[in-house]
Design a protein around this motif. Structure first.
Motif, short mmCIF file in Angstrom:
data_model
loop_
_atom_site.label_atom_id
_atom_site.label_comp_id
_atom_site.label_asym_id
_atom_site.label_seq_id
_atom_site.Cartn_x
_atom_site.Cartn_y
_atom_site.Cartn_z
N THR A 134 -9.23 -30.25 -17.19
CA THR A 134 -8.98 -31.60 -16.29
C THR A 134 -7.59 -31.79 -15.93
O THR A 134 -7.30 -32.62 -14.88
CB THR A 134 -9.56 -32.77 -16.99
N ARG A 135 -6.56 -31.26 -16.45
CA ARG A 135 -5.12 -31.45 -16.33
C ARG A 135 -4.56 -30.38 -15.61
O ARG A 135 -3.40 -30.60 -15.16
CB ARG A 135 -4.49 -31.68 -17.64
N TYR A 136 -5.06 -29.18 -15.26
CA TYR A 136 -4.43 -27.87 -14.63
C TYR A 136 -5.16 -27.41 -13.66
O TYR A 136 -6.31 -27.62 -13.57
CB TYR A 136 -3.90 -27.04 -15.67
N VAL B 88 0.85 -28.00 -25.58
CA VAL B 88 1.96 -26.78 -25.57
C VAL B 88 1.23 -25.30 -25.17
O VAL B 88 1.83 -24.62 -24.20
CB VAL B 88 2.54 -26.55 -26.97
N THR B 89 -0.04 -25.03 -25.56
CA THR B 89 -0.55 -24.15 -25.27
C THR B 89 -1.04 -24.06 -23.60
O THR B 89 -0.88 -22.93 -23.29
CB THR B 89 -1.84 -23.85 -26.05
N ALA B 90 -1.50 -25.02 -23.22
CA ALA B 90 -1.94 -25.23 -22.01
C ALA B 90 -0.67 -25.03 -21.04
O ALA B 90 -0.70 -24.26 -20.01
CB ALA B 90 -2.72 -26.28 -21.66
N TRP B 91 0.27 -25.69 -21.09
CA TRP B 91 1.58 -25.73 -20.68
C TRP B 91 2.04 -24.34 -20.47
O TRP B 91 2.47 -23.84 -19.49
CB TRP B 91 2.67 -26.76 -21.20
N ILE C 40 0.34 -21.59 -20.84
CA ILE C 40 -0.36 -20.46 -20.07
C ILE C 40 -0.22 -20.69 -18.51
O ILE C 40 -0.15 -19.87 -17.69
CB ILE C 40 -1.91 -20.48 -20.35
N SER C 41 -0.26 -22.01 -18.24
CA SER C 41 -0.02 -22.40 -16.75
C SER C 41 1.17 -22.04 -16.21
O SER C 41 1.33 -21.51 -14.99
CB SER C 41 -0.12 -23.92 -16.61
N LYS C 42 2.31 -22.23 -17.22
CA LYS C 42 3.78 -21.50 -16.55
C LYS C 42 3.61 -20.27 -16.46
O LYS C 42 4.30 -19.64 -15.40
CB LYS C 42 4.38 -21.66 -17.76
N CYS C 43 2.91 -19.45 -16.85
CA CYS C 43 2.69 -17.65 -16.89
C CYS C 43 1.81 -17.37 -15.78
O CYS C 43 2.60 -16.39 -15.16
CB CYS C 43 2.07 -17.10 -18.24
N ILE C 44 0.82 -18.16 -15.38
CA ILE C 44 0.03 -17.76 -14.24
C ILE C 44 -0.19 -18.81 -13.54
O ILE C 44 -1.19 -18.70 -12.34
CB ILE C 44 -1.44 -17.06 -14.75
N GLY C 45 0.26 -19.73 -13.48
CA GLY C 45 0.31 -20.85 -12.38
C GLY C 45 -0.98 -21.70 -12.31
O GLY C 45 -1.27 -22.21 -11.38
N GLY C 46 -1.45 -21.77 -13.56
CA GLY C 46 -2.85 -22.59 -13.63
C GLY C 46 -3.70 -21.93 -14.76
O GLY C 46 -3.02 -21.32 -15.95
N MET C 47 -4.90 -22.47 -14.81
CA MET C 47 -5.93 -22.00 -15.92
C MET C 47 -6.91 -21.32 -15.12
O MET C 47 -7.43 -21.11 -13.89
CB MET C 47 -6.39 -23.22 -16.45
#
Length: 249
Positions: free
Chosen positions: A153-155, A208-211, A213-220
Motif C-alpha cells: 500500500t505504501r510503495y 526500513v526494509t521496504a525503504w 528495497i524500493s531504493k534499490c529497484i524503484g519500488g516493490m
C-alpha cells in the motif's frame, strides 16, 4: 467478509478455499486479511510446537513448527526472499536486477539468504521459553503479513510491465488501517502492554526494509513482498527473544 478472507488464504497458502477467478476489487479487499492469514498460520505452527513438546521434543519441535509454515505457504515467501536477494545483491542496474529476480533459477545470494533466515528463525525459537515461544510463533507470521500490506500500500510497483503483485496495487490506506488494527489487537491480547513495543519494532523494521528495497529497484514487486514478510518474521522473533532476555516479557 468470508469471501476476501478465503481469497487471502488461497493467495498466501496452499489451501484452496477460493476457486473462482478473482476480480481486482476482491483482491483489493483481501489484502486487509493478510495478517489474519499470518495469525492462522502461526496458530497452527504453535499447536505443532506445543504438541511435539508434550512428546519430549525440543529442537525438533522448533524445526517442525517452522517447516509447517513453509509447507502451508508452499514456500512462496521464501522463494520471493531468494529471488530478491539474487537481484538486490547482484551489483547490476535496476533493469538487470528486476530481470534476475524474475529468473526462476536461484543464485548464490538466494541460497545464502534462504539458509540464513531459516537458521535464524530456528535458533531464535530454540532460545525462547515455552510461553514466549508460542506467542512468537503466532505473532511473527502475523507481523510478516502486516509488513506485506505496508509494502503493497505504501510503495509503487517496480515493474513497468506489471506482474503477479501488480494486481494488488489498488489496495490503499483502508486496507492498511484494517490490517494494522488486527495486528495491534492480537499483539496486545498476547503480550499486554508489551505488544505496543513489539508493534513499534515491527513497524520500524518494515519501514526500513521496504525503504531499502524500493531504493534499490524503484519500488516493490511480488518477490519483494514475500521477502519483506520473511525478514519481518525473523525480526519479530528476535525482538521477542531480546524481550525475554532483558526480562521485559
Amino acid at each position: 467478509m468470508l469471501s476476501p478472507l478465503r481469497l487471502a488464504i488461497s493467495f498466501l497458502t496452499i489451501i484452496p478455499l477460493y476457486n473462482k477467478k478473482a476480480e481486482n476489487q476482491e483482491l483489493t479487499r483481501s489484502v486487509s486479511y493478510y495478517p489474519v492469514v499470518g495469525f492462522l498460520l502461526g496458530s497452527i505452527a504453535a499447536g505443532v510446537s506445543y504438541g511435539l513438546r508434550t512428546l519430549g521434543l525440543t529442537l525438533a519441535a522448533d524445526v517442525l513448527a517452522v517447516v509447517t509454515m513453509i509447507i502451508l505457504t508452499g514456500g512462496l515467501h521464501l522463494d520471493g526472499l531468494m529471488d530478491t536477494a539474487d537481484g538486490l545483491f547482484s551489483g547490476r542496474s535496476v533493469e538487470r536486477k528486476l530481470e534476475i529476480m524474475k529468473d526462476s533459477r536461484v543464485g548464490a545470494m538466494g541460497v545464502i539468504a534462504f539458509i540464513t533466515v531459516l537458521l535464524l528463525k530456528v535458533s531464535f525459537l530454540f532460545e525462547l521459553s515455552l510461553a514466549p515461544k508460542l506467542t512468537a510463533l503466532i505473532l511473527a507470521p502475523t507481523a510478516g503479513r502486516w509488513a506485506m500490506v505496508y509494502a503493497i500500500t505504501r510503495y509503487p510497483y517496480a515493474r513497468p510491465t506489471g506482474g503477479l503483485g501488480a494486481c494488488l496495487k489498488q489496495a490503499g490506506r483502508w486496507q492498511l488501517a484494517a490490517a494494522s488494527i488486527f495486528f495491534l489487537a492480537v499483539s496486545l491480547a498476547l503480550m499486554g502492554p508489551g505488544g505496543l513495543g513489539l508493534v513499534g519494532l515491527a513497524v520500524l523494521g518494515t519501514v526500513v526494509t521496504a525503504w531499502y528495497i524500493s531504493k534499490c529497484i524503484g519500488g516493490m514487486t511480488g518477490d519483494t513482498y514475500g521477502a519483506t514478510g520473511e525478514l519481518i518474521e525473523t525480526w519479530t522473533l528476535l525482538a521477542i527473544l531480546l524481550g525475554q532476555q532483558l526480562g521485559i516479557i
